[in-house]
Scaffold this motif. Structure first.
Motif, mmCIF file in Angstrom:
data_model
loop_
_atom_site.group_PDB
_atom_site.id
_atom_site.type_symbol
_atom_site.label_atom_id
_atom_site.label_comp_id
_atom_site.label_asym_id
_atom_site.label_seq_id
_atom_site.Cartn_x
_atom_site.Cartn_y
_atom_site.Cartn_z
ATOM 1 N N ASP A 107 43.858 18.802 27.241
ATOM 2 C CA ASP A 107 44.070 19.832 26.225
ATOM 3 C C ASP A 107 42.752 20.556 25.950
ATOM 4 O O ASP A 107 41.679 19.944 25.892
ATOM 5 C CB ASP A 107 44.574 19.206 24.928
ATOM 6 C CG ASP A 107 46.005 18.711 25.035
ATOM 7 O OD1 ASP A 107 46.710 19.099 25.994
ATOM 8 O OD2 ASP A 107 46.434 17.931 24.159
ATOM 9 N N GLY A 108 42.838 21.870 25.766
ATOM 10 C CA GLY A 108 41.664 22.658 25.458
ATOM 11 C C GLY A 108 40.835 23.067 26.653
ATOM 12 O O GLY A 108 39.788 23.714 26.495
ATOM 13 N N ALA A 128 53.080 21.867 28.675
ATOM 14 C CA ALA A 128 52.995 20.888 27.579
ATOM 15 C C ALA A 128 51.579 20.729 27.039
ATOM 16 O O ALA A 128 51.377 20.087 26.000
ATOM 17 C CB ALA A 128 53.514 19.536 28.051
ATOM 18 N N LYS A 129 50.585 21.318 27.697
ATOM 19 C CA LYS A 129 49.203 21.189 27.246
ATOM 20 C C LYS A 129 48.946 22.089 26.040
ATOM 21 O O LYS A 129 49.583 23.126 25.867
ATOM 22 C CB LYS A 129 48.239 21.566 28.382
ATOM 23 C CG LYS A 129 48.416 20.749 29.639
ATOM 24 C CD LYS A 129 48.079 19.283 29.426
ATOM 25 C CE LYS A 129 48.292 18.482 30.687
ATOM 26 N NZ LYS A 129 47.921 17.056 30.521
ATOM 27 N N GLU A 130 47.983 21.708 25.220
ATOM 28 C CA GLU A 130 47.641 22.471 24.022
ATOM 29 C C GLU A 130 46.289 23.156 24.191
ATOM 30 O O GLU A 130 45.335 22.568 24.700
ATOM 31 C CB GLU A 130 47.579 21.532 22.804
ATOM 32 C CG GLU A 130 48.912 20.897 22.445
ATOM 33 C CD GLU A 130 49.886 21.892 21.854
ATOM 34 O OE1 GLU A 130 49.432 22.812 21.143
ATOM 35 O OE2 GLU A 130 51.100 21.760 22.112
ATOM 36 N N GLY A 131 46.218 24.406 23.759
ATOM 37 C CA GLY A 131 44.954 25.101 23.638
ATOM 38 C C GLY A 131 44.248 25.438 24.941
ATOM 39 O O GLY A 131 43.016 25.538 24.962
ATOM 40 N N ASN A 148 53.887 29.183 25.896
ATOM 41 C CA ASN A 148 53.127 28.264 25.043
ATOM 42 C C ASN A 148 52.216 29.098 24.138
ATOM 43 O O ASN A 148 51.238 29.686 24.595
ATOM 44 C CB ASN A 148 52.309 27.316 25.922
ATOM 45 C CG ASN A 148 51.525 26.287 25.121
ATOM 46 O OD1 ASN A 148 51.219 26.487 23.943
ATOM 47 N ND2 ASN A 148 51.182 25.184 25.764
ATOM 48 N N THR A 150 50.004 28.319 22.115
ATOM 49 C CA THR A 150 48.619 27.862 21.939
ATOM 50 C C THR A 150 47.746 28.245 23.118
ATOM 51 O O THR A 150 46.536 27.981 23.098
ATOM 52 C CB THR A 150 48.563 26.329 21.763
ATOM 53 O OG1 THR A 150 48.828 25.681 23.021
ATOM 54 C CG2 THR A 150 49.572 25.857 20.727
ATOM 55 N N CYS A 151 48.328 28.841 24.138
ATOM 56 C CA CYS A 151 47.595 29.161 25.361
ATOM 57 C C CYS A 151 46.967 30.551 25.276
ATOM 58 O O CYS A 151 47.633 31.523 24.912
ATOM 59 C CB CYS A 151 48.540 29.078 26.556
ATOM 60 S SG CYS A 151 47.727 29.228 28.145
#
Length: 274
Positions: A107-108, A128-131, A148, A150-151
């Motif tokens: 993530d990130g 499904a990953k964040e940021g 997503n 947050t992407c």
């Protein structure tokens, strides 16, 4: 005499029908898997290897297949196929690669994603990953990851290449030189017997190499059909990549390319090296 002539004609027609059915089935198998081998086809159809070689040669003469050592690969318009049609070729293998690569990305992370169907399928696995910060010239990957919220997605400008829906201009290549990514995820048109990486156009090589040199971890993703696939533009080598993710090990003579990169080789769905 007329009776025997009629029987002979029926038998000839029957044999010809069986021949055409077998060649159609071979072509469909090659289209779905990307590549076929003489031994497997002979076992599948219960005929001799010599018969299969004749079938493959006939299909190659029709420019539907390209002959390879021990088999053939599908080429019937594959370089110019609509993106959706290319994306389903060897789909299970590409999905296995994507699942494996997604486990590596945290993530990130900042991620480069290249053009091509396999990198776009990796993008789907990254949902499904964040940021994530994603820099890509692959509009298919960008649209997937736009689901997503947050992407963060960064694209080059300029004219979009159709039907692939990607960018391969100077701005696209320069974009990868303007950032430093944690992961650079990229495909390749083909892998030659000496380990050289091949693509169909020089700008594809330039973009791929820009991704590699500006990534903390350069990840080449390729299904087994890329081994021996011919393309005109050359740049980079298999042994220059930080990680190589394959769906399975290639057959000889390409199997000899793997031992030197054993510490950096990942076979999909198997534990990756640390």
């Amino acid at each position: 005499m007329g009776f025997h002539t009629g029987v002979t004609r029926v038998a000839h027609t029957s044999r010809r029908g069986a021949l055409m059915d077998r060649r159609t089935a071979i072509l469909e198998t090659a289209q779905s898997q990307g590549r076929v081998t003489v031994d497997r086809l002979a076992a599948q159809f219960g005929v001799s290897a010599h018969t299969i070689r004749r079938d493959l040669n006939a299909l190659c003469e029709e420019a539907k297949l390209r002959r390879l050592h021990g088999g053939a690969e599908f080429i019937d318009g594959s370089a110019n196929m609509p993106y959706a049609a290319r994306a389903i070729l060897n789909l299970e293998a590409k999905q296995a690669i994507a699942t494996t690569v997604a486990k590596m990305v945290f993530d990130g992370a900042t991620v480069f994603i290249s053009i091509g169907t396999t990198p776009a399928i990796v993008a789907r696995a990254l949902l499904a990953k964040e940021g994530l910060t994603v820099i890509t010239n692959n509009l298919n990957a960008a649209m997937t990851l736009s689901e997503n919220a947050t992407c963060r997605i960064i694209l080059p400008g300029g004219e979009m290449r159709l039907p692939d829906r990607d960018f391969l201009n100077a701005a696209a290549i320069g974009l990868f030189d303007a950032y430093r990514a944690d992961f650079g995820i990229f495909g390749v048109g083909g892998i030659d017997e000496d380990g050289s990486l091949l693509d169909f156009h020089a700008p594809e090589v330039a973009a791929r190499e820009a991704i590699r040199r500006n990534s903390r971890r350069a990840v080449l993703v390729a299904d087994h059909t890329k081994f021996g696939r011919r393309a005109a533009a050359v740049g980079g080598r298999l042994d220059e990549q930080d990680l190589v993710v394959l769906d399975s090990r290639p057959q000889p003579p390409f199997a000899a390319l793997l031992p030197p990169i054993a510490a950096r080789l990942v076979i999909a769905d198997q534990e990756r090296p640390r």
